[in-house]
Design a protein around this motif. Structure first.
Motif, PDB file in Angstrom:
ATOM      1  N   LYS A  44     -50.873  47.546  73.287  1.00 45.15           N
ATOM      2  CA  LYS A  44     -49.458  47.225  73.444  1.00 45.15           C
ATOM      3  C   LYS A  44     -48.905  47.927  74.678  1.00 45.15           C
ATOM      4  O   LYS A  44     -49.096  49.129  74.863  1.00 45.15           O
ATOM      5  CB  LYS A  44     -48.660  47.670  72.209  1.00 45.15           C
ATOM      6  N   TYR A  45     -48.217  47.160  75.484  1.00 40.12           N
ATOM      7  CA  TYR A  45     -47.508  47.719  76.633  1.00 40.12           C
ATOM      8  C   TYR A  45     -46.506  48.769  76.146  1.00 40.12           C
ATOM      9  O   TYR A  45     -45.771  48.559  75.187  1.00 40.12           O
ATOM     10  CB  TYR A  45     -46.805  46.583  77.372  1.00 40.12           C
ATOM     11  N   GLY A  46     -46.503  49.929  76.808  1.00 37.24           N
ATOM     12  CA  GLY A  46     -45.586  50.993  76.437  1.00 37.24           C
ATOM     13  C   GLY A  46     -46.263  52.183  75.805  1.00 37.24           C
ATOM     14  O   GLY A  46     -45.586  53.117  75.362  1.00 37.24           O
ATOM     15  N   ASN A  47     -47.590  52.191  75.761  1.00 38.99           N
ATOM     16  CA  ASN A  47     -48.343  53.301  75.170  1.00 38.99           C
ATOM     17  C   ASN A  47     -49.342  53.914  76.143  1.00 38.99           C
ATOM     18  O   ASN A  47     -50.266  54.605  75.737  1.00 38.99           O
ATOM     19  CB  ASN A  47     -49.077  52.820  73.914  1.00 38.99           C
ATOM     20  N   GLU A  48     -49.153  53.658  77.417  1.00 35.00           N
ATOM     21  CA  GLU A  48     -50.087  54.103  78.460  1.00 35.00           C
ATOM     22  C   GLU A  48     -51.503  53.601  78.211  1.00 35.00           C
ATOM     23  O   GLU A  48     -52.481  54.237  78.599  1.00 35.00           O
ATOM     24  CB  GLU A  48     -50.082  55.632  78.590  1.00 35.00           C
ATOM     25  N   ASP A  49     -51.611  52.452  77.565  1.00 35.21           N
ATOM     26  CA  ASP A  49     -52.906  51.813  77.398  1.00 35.21           C
ATOM     27  C   ASP A  49     -53.223  51.078  78.701  1.00 35.21           C
ATOM     28  O   ASP A  49     -52.453  50.188  79.113  1.00 35.21           O
ATOM     29  CB  ASP A  49     -52.869  50.839  76.222  1.00 35.21           C
ATOM     30  N   PRO A  50     -54.321  51.397  79.365  1.00 36.63           N
ATOM     31  CA  PRO A  50     -54.601  50.805  80.679  1.00 36.63           C
ATOM     32  C   PRO A  50     -54.646  49.278  80.667  1.00 36.63           C
ATOM     33  O   PRO A  50     -54.113  48.631  81.570  1.00 36.63           O
ATOM     34  CB  PRO A  50     -55.965  51.398  81.055  1.00 36.63           C
ATOM     35  N   ALA A  51     -55.267  48.702  79.642  1.00 36.11           N
ATOM     36  CA  ALA A  51     -55.400  47.243  79.590  1.00 36.11           C
ATOM     37  C   ALA A  51     -54.046  46.580  79.373  1.00 36.11           C
ATOM     38  O   ALA A  51     -53.711  45.578  80.022  1.00 36.11           O
ATOM     39  CB  ALA A  51     -56.374  46.846  78.491  1.00 36.11           C
ATOM     40  N   ALA A  52     -53.247  47.123  78.444  1.00 40.03           N
ATOM     41  CA  ALA A  52     -51.945  46.527  78.136  1.00 40.03           C
ATOM     42  C   ALA A  52     -50.999  46.635  79.324  1.00 40.03           C
ATOM     43  O   ALA A  52     -50.331  45.656  79.704  1.00 40.03           O
ATOM     44  CB  ALA A  52     -51.350  47.207  76.903  1.00 40.03           C
ATOM     45  N   ASP A  53     -50.931  47.829  79.914  1.00 43.07           N
ATOM     46  CA  ASP A  53     -50.037  48.009  81.058  1.00 43.07           C
ATOM     47  C   ASP A  53     -50.506  47.186  82.260  1.00 43.07           C
ATOM     48  O   ASP A  53     -49.690  46.718  83.064  1.00 43.07           O
ATOM     49  CB  ASP A  53     -49.952  49.484  81.426  1.00 43.07           C
ATOM     50  N   ALA A  54     -51.813  46.986  82.373  1.00 39.86           N
ATOM     51  CA  ALA A  54     -52.339  46.175  83.469  1.00 39.86           C
ATOM     52  C   ALA A  54     -51.894  44.725  83.335  1.00 39.86           C
ATOM     53  O   ALA A  54     -51.616  44.052  84.342  1.00 39.86           O
ATOM     54  CB  ALA A  54     -53.858  46.258  83.506  1.00 39.86           C
ATOM     55  N   ASN A  55     -51.826  44.210  82.108  1.00 43.74           N
ATOM     56  CA  ASN A  55     -51.353  42.840  81.910  1.00 43.74           C
ATOM     57  C   ASN A  55     -49.888  42.705  82.287  1.00 43.74           C
ATOM     58  O   ASN A  55     -49.477  41.695  82.879  1.00 43.74           O
ATOM     59  CB  ASN A  55     -51.576  42.410  80.463  1.00 43.74           C
ATOM     60  N   ALA A  56     -49.067  43.708  81.963  1.00 43.54           N
ATOM     61  CA  ALA A  56     -47.653  43.672  82.354  1.00 43.54           C
ATOM     62  C   ALA A  56     -47.531  43.714  83.879  1.00 43.54           C
ATOM     63  O   ALA A  56     -46.756  42.948  84.484  1.00 43.54           O
ATOM     64  CB  ALA A  56     -46.902  44.837  81.719  1.00 43.54           C
ATOM     65  N   ALA A  57     -48.313  44.591  84.524  1.00 41.34           N
ATOM     66  CA  ALA A  57     -48.268  44.703  85.984  1.00 41.34           C
ATOM     67  C   ALA A  57     -48.752  43.414  86.651  1.00 41.34           C
ATOM     68  O   ALA A  57     -48.196  42.978  87.672  1.00 41.34           O
ATOM     69  CB  ALA A  57     -49.111  45.886  86.438  1.00 41.34           C
ATOM     70  N   TRP A  58     -49.791  42.791  86.081  1.00 44.33           N
ATOM     71  CA  TRP A  58     -50.318  41.537  86.637  1.00 44.33           C
ATOM     72  C   TRP A  58     -49.242  40.451  86.628  1.00 44.33           C
ATOM     73  O   TRP A  58     -49.071  39.713  87.616  1.00 44.33           O
ATOM     74  CB  TRP A  58     -51.529  41.100  85.820  1.00 44.33           C
ATOM     75  N   LEU A  59     -48.521  40.357  85.528  1.00 36.99           N
ATOM     76  CA  LEU A  59     -47.453  39.366  85.436  1.00 36.99           C
ATOM     77  C   LEU A  59     -46.393  39.600  86.509  1.00 36.99           C
ATOM     78  O   LEU A  59     -45.960  38.663  87.191  1.00 36.99           O
ATOM     79  CB  LEU A  59     -46.804  39.422  84.047  1.00 36.99           C
ATOM     80  N   ILE A  60     -45.972  40.851  86.652  1.00 35.62           N
ATOM     81  CA  ILE A  60     -44.918  41.185  87.610  1.00 35.62           C
ATOM     82  C   ILE A  60     -45.360  40.860  89.035  1.00 35.62           C
ATOM     83  O   ILE A  60     -44.625  40.226  89.808  1.00 35.62           O
ATOM     84  CB  ILE A  60     -44.540  42.670  87.474  1.00 35.62           C
ATOM     85  N   GLU A  61     -46.556  41.258  89.384  1.00 35.74           N
ATOM     86  CA  GLU A  61     -47.037  41.018  90.746  1.00 35.74           C
ATOM     87  C   GLU A  61     -47.226  39.530  91.022  1.00 35.74           C
ATOM     88  O   GLU A  61     -46.910  39.037  92.112  1.00 35.74           O
ATOM     89  CB  GLU A  61     -48.335  41.786  90.979  1.00 35.74           C
ATOM     90  N   PHE A  62     -47.718  38.798  90.034  1.00 38.42           N
ATOM     91  CA  PHE A  62     -47.906  37.363  90.235  1.00 38.42           C
ATOM     92  C   PHE A  62     -46.564  36.652  90.399  1.00 38.42           C
ATOM     93  O   PHE A  62     -46.386  35.841  91.327  1.00 38.42           O
ATOM     94  CB  PHE A  62     -48.679  36.751  89.062  1.00 38.42           C
ATOM     95  N   LEU A  63     -45.613  36.942  89.524  1.00 38.55           N
ATOM     96  CA  LEU A  63     -44.312  36.285  89.583  1.00 38.55           C
ATOM     97  C   LEU A  63     -43.602  36.598  90.900  1.00 38.55           C
ATOM     98  O   LEU A  63     -43.021  35.714  91.533  1.00 38.55           O
ATOM     99  CB  LEU A  63     -43.450  36.727  88.398  1.00 38.55           C
ATOM    100  N   ASP A  64     -43.654  37.856  91.316  1.00 36.38           N
ATOM    101  CA  ASP A  64     -43.014  38.242  92.567  1.00 36.38           C
ATOM    102  C   ASP A  64     -43.667  37.525  93.752  1.00 36.38           C
ATOM    103  O   ASP A  64     -42.980  37.054  94.666  1.00 36.38           O
ATOM    104  CB  ASP A  64     -43.106  39.755  92.752  1.00 36.38           C
ATOM    105  N   GLY A  65     -44.986  37.438  93.734  1.00 38.62           N
ATOM    106  CA  GLY A  65     -45.681  36.758  94.818  1.00 38.62           C
ATOM    107  C   GLY A  65     -45.319  35.294  94.913  1.00 38.62           C
ATOM    108  O   GLY A  65     -45.099  34.756  96.013  1.00 38.62           O
ATOM    109  N   GLU A  66     -45.261  34.613  93.770  1.00 36.04           N
ATOM    110  CA  GLU A  66     -44.906  33.191  93.768  1.00 36.04           C
ATOM    111  C   GLU A  66     -43.470  32.979  94.236  1.00 36.04           C
ATOM    112  O   GLU A  66     -43.193  32.108  95.061  1.00 36.04           O
ATOM    113  CB  GLU A  66     -45.074  32.623  92.350  1.00 36.04           C
ATOM    114  N   LEU A  67     -42.546  33.773  93.703  1.00 33.35           N
ATOM    115  CA  LEU A  67     -41.139  33.604  94.056  1.00 33.35           C
ATOM    116  C   LEU A  67     -40.889  33.950  95.515  1.00 33.35           C
ATOM    117  O   LEU A  67     -40.077  33.299  96.190  1.00 33.35           O
ATOM    118  CB  LEU A  67     -40.263  34.482  93.159  1.00 33.35           C
ATOM    119  N   GLY A  68     -41.560  34.968  96.010  1.00 34.57           N
ATOM    120  CA  GLY A  68     -41.334  35.422  97.377  1.00 34.57           C
ATOM    121  C   GLY A  68     -41.768  34.448  98.439  1.00 34.57           C
ATOM    122  O   GLY A  68     -41.413  34.609  99.616  1.00 34.57           O
ATOM    123  N   ARG A  69     -42.523  33.428  98.052  1.00 34.99           N
ATOM    124  CA  ARG A  69     -42.964  32.419  99.022  1.00 34.99           C
ATOM    125  C   ARG A  69     -42.004  31.245  99.123  1.00 34.99           C
ATOM    126  O   ARG A  69     -42.188  30.367  99.973  1.00 34.99           O
ATOM    127  CB  ARG A  69     -44.355  31.909  98.631  1.00 34.99           C
TER     128      ARG A  69
END
Length: 852
Positions: A645-670
């Motif tokens: 679960k995101y919010g527990n410093e779990d590397p896999a969970a936090d990585a999924n949240a970060a992946w979403l943010i970076e992907f969305l920002d990249g798409e919108l920024g174009r």
């Protein structure tokens, strides 16, 4: 850098004056009244000047219309009646130190028929009797709207004009008349909301020029530039600025005239003197430079009411008022013309004026999104354009006024730059949160400024950012960002990846978007990620395309000469804001459901693909049955000890949240918007995380049908038992991608003693710390400091808590005004004891569900 001269930063010796106490009591008893003045005058002007027949309404047309309205508005200096909670009119004396109002009512509901006011048409006769947040309206006013005003706008409002444009463009493309795909998806409401049919309000003007030069200075500048203009388009714009500013001056002079009449009739010597002062002030400002603190406040107030003529007030924000008003405040204090007590009283009166109206929300909207105000943000503190400490005495005076009033509007936002701003300032902000239970929100200057610079703003401009609406940063008076242009339900897009682009809510045979493959055939999590990426890309294209179509309609029919006059850029370019006149021209996309989707991805990754504890088909079957018969799987998916679960410093969970943010920002920024800028990403949800949750079925993170989503960028409620890991997870996200702001909502149990304040300060400091490496530090944080028992009692006995202030997701609201689903979300939020940094036992609050 201003020297702090206050001996006691808390200003605890200064309380509510009798005047403010009486006005506040009346304010909370008042029921909002629908105001027909603006639509009446606007419709009359359109009819008299043939604007309904025009294919394009020019900026000069608009300016002349607004001048007409300003010159013919009711000149309200002293209200005498209001609607109380028994829906009967009563008399009272308005002793406010400021004249005028946003509407012709004491607490009004302004209407904008060129936008979405027609949504109220079918319920005009029942507005007074509806259960949730009723509005008073007379039978005569209903008939005027029903028969005289609304019919003229049936096909001349922004949504219908845009619909006609879509049909026309499709006919040209395909040789047949059919609905544009972007509009078709938009009208399902489940996937995204484009707010331009309602407004293009989310922005922050700069009033420093109006205060320092007066509107006559702006007029003289516009006339000079008009004489030297290169083309007719520029000359037209400068002429529009003159018209708009002359209208505002005329309105203020009318107020002065009425105040003189009231002074002549007044027998009370003290009140007579107050009317004379109001008359003298309005005769001078905002036409001329403000010479006193009260005149500076009056200039801001009168210009603020005028701005409301152009757009519904949804996130219109007042900017860095402690910076704009400080020179006048300091001058008065140094010359002995002003005391702290008088300054606090003036600000309290202005705060009440700012909240003198509420948005027009139809009954169906109340069911999903009840409780939101206009979200008028004021920004204090932080650094100046040169990076120096900008906190001053007025910063603390504004904090004290906010603490005393505890109002929904204005929405106070405090900037803090670690290492530059004094820690005593941070302590005072935290103390105000404890005392009010909900305000102000805190913003990390270092992170915000770096993010804005990364999006193309100069360092000096980025340092001078203001917070818009909920939490959105933008260079004050330079960036016309419309930060709430699009609100996107990320969970609905996840559903399309789960069902191969099909509509889950019909027979699953109707394609909504592109087909991205049957996930039951996928052999890896990465394959599912690619399918989800494709769905996100498709929806971003639809939402931004429609937003640009709406924007072009605004350019043809809704220019903004008043707002343009208070921005840097339009005057030098000779170009209206809506045409790209600002220095920065971004558009904001805020995403709802980040934590739920991130946890859903983690669940699919771990349970389906890595551990193979359930097949994808079993997961889909469980979702389709709302986990009935799949209770063990639901518990597994929802349990943070078994599923990341995101919010527990779990590397896999936090990585999924970060992946979403970076992907969305990249798409919108174009993607380019219609004003030549780019799209920016945000994570703040207002009440939409409850509203969208109410129409969304079960999700792979173990959430059941129609339950709330997590708010803003906050982890899902009940899955983060420790405060420190929760904060570290959020602070480790790529804030550089979140230029349209984030809302991290925390709930603390009130604790006695100084220890709570010390722990509060330490927690914020730790969250804001970048710690080196890739961690940028937390961007924003906000709080509810109210125990669960009080919230539950407020559900049972709302009449006992008329002023209970809560932080929703970026803004404050009165708990009693929220719909039951949103009240449940507030109660269900993970609640921490600061003394232990552990969550109190989590127990979802039960609410009876109505059929359907």
């Amino acid at each position: 850098m201003a020297e702090i001269t206050l001996e006691d930063l808390s200003l605890r010796d200064y309380g509510l004056t009798p005047r403010v106490s009486d006005l506040k009591d009346v304010y909370f008893k008042a029921i909002p009244e629908v105001c027909v003045e603006r639509p009446r005058l606007l419709t009359r002007y359109y009819l008299d000047h043939g604007l309904f027949e025009k294919d394009r309404v020019s900026v000069l047309d608009k300016a002349r219309a607004y001048r007409y309205i300003l010159e013919n508005r009711a000149h309200v200096v002293a209200h005498t009646r209001f609607c109380n909670d028994r829906m009967k009119r009563e008399k009272f004396k308005d002793t406010s130190l400021f004249a005028g109002s946003t509407t012709s009512k004491f607490k009004g509901v302004p209407l904008y028929p060129e936008f979405l006011a027609l949504q109220l048409w079918q319920e005009l006769w029942t507005l007074t009797r509806r259960d949730s947040n009723p509005y008073f309206i007379t039978d005569k006013e209903v008939e005027e709207l029903n028969y005289i005003i609304f019919p003229h706008w049936m096909d001349r409002n922004i949504q219908e004009l845009t619909r006609a444009r879509c049909y026309r463009e499709n006919f040209e493309k395909y040789g047949l008349e059919k609905q544009a795909p972007e509009m078709k998806v938009f009208e399902k409401l489940r996937y995204f909301i484009t707010s331009k049919p309602k407004c293009i309000s989310h922005t922050a003007p700069d009033f420093s020029r109006a205060v320092g030069e007066g509107l006559r200075g702006i007029i003289d500048d516009a006339e000079s530039r008009g004489r030297d203009a290169r083309d007719e388009r520029q000359r037209e714009f400068y002429a529009a600025v003159v018209e708009a500013m002359e209208g505002i001056i005329a309105y203020s002079r009318n107020l002065a005239g009425d105040a003189k009449k009231l002074a002549h009739r007044e027998r009370d010597p003290a009140r007579k003197k107050e009317f004379e002062a109001i008359a003298a002030i309005h005769q001078r400002v905002p036409e001329h430079p403000a010479e006193t603190f009260r005149e500076a406040l009056t200039t801001v107030w009168i210009c603020w009411t005028a701005i409301h003529l152009e757009n519904p007030n949804v996130g219109l924000s007042l900017g860095r008022l402690d910076q704009v008003l400080y020179p006048a405040y300091r001058r008065d204090m140094d010359e002995g013309k002003l005391t702290i007590e008088e300054a606090v009283e003036l600000l309290c009166c202005l705060w009440l004026k700012i909240g003198d109206h509420v948005p027009a929300v139809p009954a169906e909207g109340e069911k999903l999104f009840a409780g939101t105000g206009s979200n008028q943000a004021i920004t204090i503190g932080g650094v100046d354009g040169r990076g120096r400490d900008a906190v001053n005495d007025l910063t603390y005076v504004m904090l004290r006024a906010t603490e005393l009033m505890m109002l929904r509007d204005p929405n106070l936002n405090a900037r803090y730059y670690p290492g530059v701003n004094d820690e005593d300032y941070l302590k005072r902000i935290c103390e105000a949160n404890i005392n009010t239970g909900a305000t102000p929100a805190l913003h990390n200057d270092k992170v915000v400024i770096n993010t804005l610079v990364g999006k193309g703003e100069t360092l000096e401009h980025a340092r001078d950012y203001a917070v818009i609406g909920c939490v959105e940063p933008e260079s004050n008076g330079r960036g016309y960002g419309h930060s709430a242009a699009i609100l996107m339900n990320l969970t609905a897009i996840l559903e399309l990846a789960l069902y191969d682009g099909k509509d889950r809510y019909s027979d699953r045979k109707t394609s909504i978007s592109e087909e991205t493959g049957d996930p039951t055939t996928f052999g890896s999590f990465e394959e599912f990620q690619r399918a989800f990426q494709a769905q996100m890309s498709w929806f971003i294209k639809q939402a931004t395309a429609l937003n640009n179509i709406f924007g072009r309609t605004h350019q043809d029919f809704q220019p903004t000469p008043i707002l343009s006059s208070f921005f840097e850029g339009p005057m030098s370019k000779g170009q209206d804001l809506i045409m790209g006149g600002a220095v920065y021209n971004s558009s904001g996309v805020t995403v709802i459901g980040l934590a739920d989707v991130a946890d859903s991805l983690s669940a699919i990754q771990r349970v389906v693909f890595e551990e193979k504890a359930a097949s994808f088909q079993e997961l889909l079957d469980a979702l389709g049955r709302n986990f009935e018969g799949y209770e063990a799987l639901q518990k597994r998916l929802a349990n943070p000890e078994k599923t990341p679960k995101y919010g527990n410093e779990d590397p896999a969970a936090d990585a999924n949240a970060a992946w979403l943010i970076e992907f969305l920002d990249g798409e919108l920024g174009r993607i380019d918007n219609y004003r030549g800028g780019k799209y920016r990403l945000g994570f703040w949800t207002m009440t939409n995380h409850a509203g969208f949750g109410m129409i969304t079925k079960a999700t792979p993170n173990g959430r059941k049908d129609y339950e709330n989503f997590a708010s803003g960028i906050t982890p899902v409620s009940g899955v983060t038992p420790s405060l420190t890991p929760a904060l570290n997870s959020v602070a480790g996200l790529p804030a550089r991608c979140i230029a349209s702001g984030m809302a991290l909502n925390l709930k603390y149990t009130p604790e006695a003693g100084e220890g709570m304040l010390d722990n509060f300060v330490a927690t914020v400091s730790g969250y804001f710390d970048d710690l080196g490496g890739e961690r940028e530090g937390g961007m924003e944080i906000q709080f509810n400091v109210t125990n669960r028992a009080m919230f539950e009692d407020a559900v049972a006995r709302p009449e006992e808590y008329p002023e209970l202030l809560v932080r929703v997701s970026g803004y404050t609201a009165y708990f009693k005004d929220l719909n039951p689903q949103m009240q449940k979300e507030i109660i269900d939020r993970t609640e921490y004891l600061l003394s232990t940094r552990r969550a109190v036992p989590y127990k979802p609050f039960p609410l009876p569900r109505k059929d359907g």
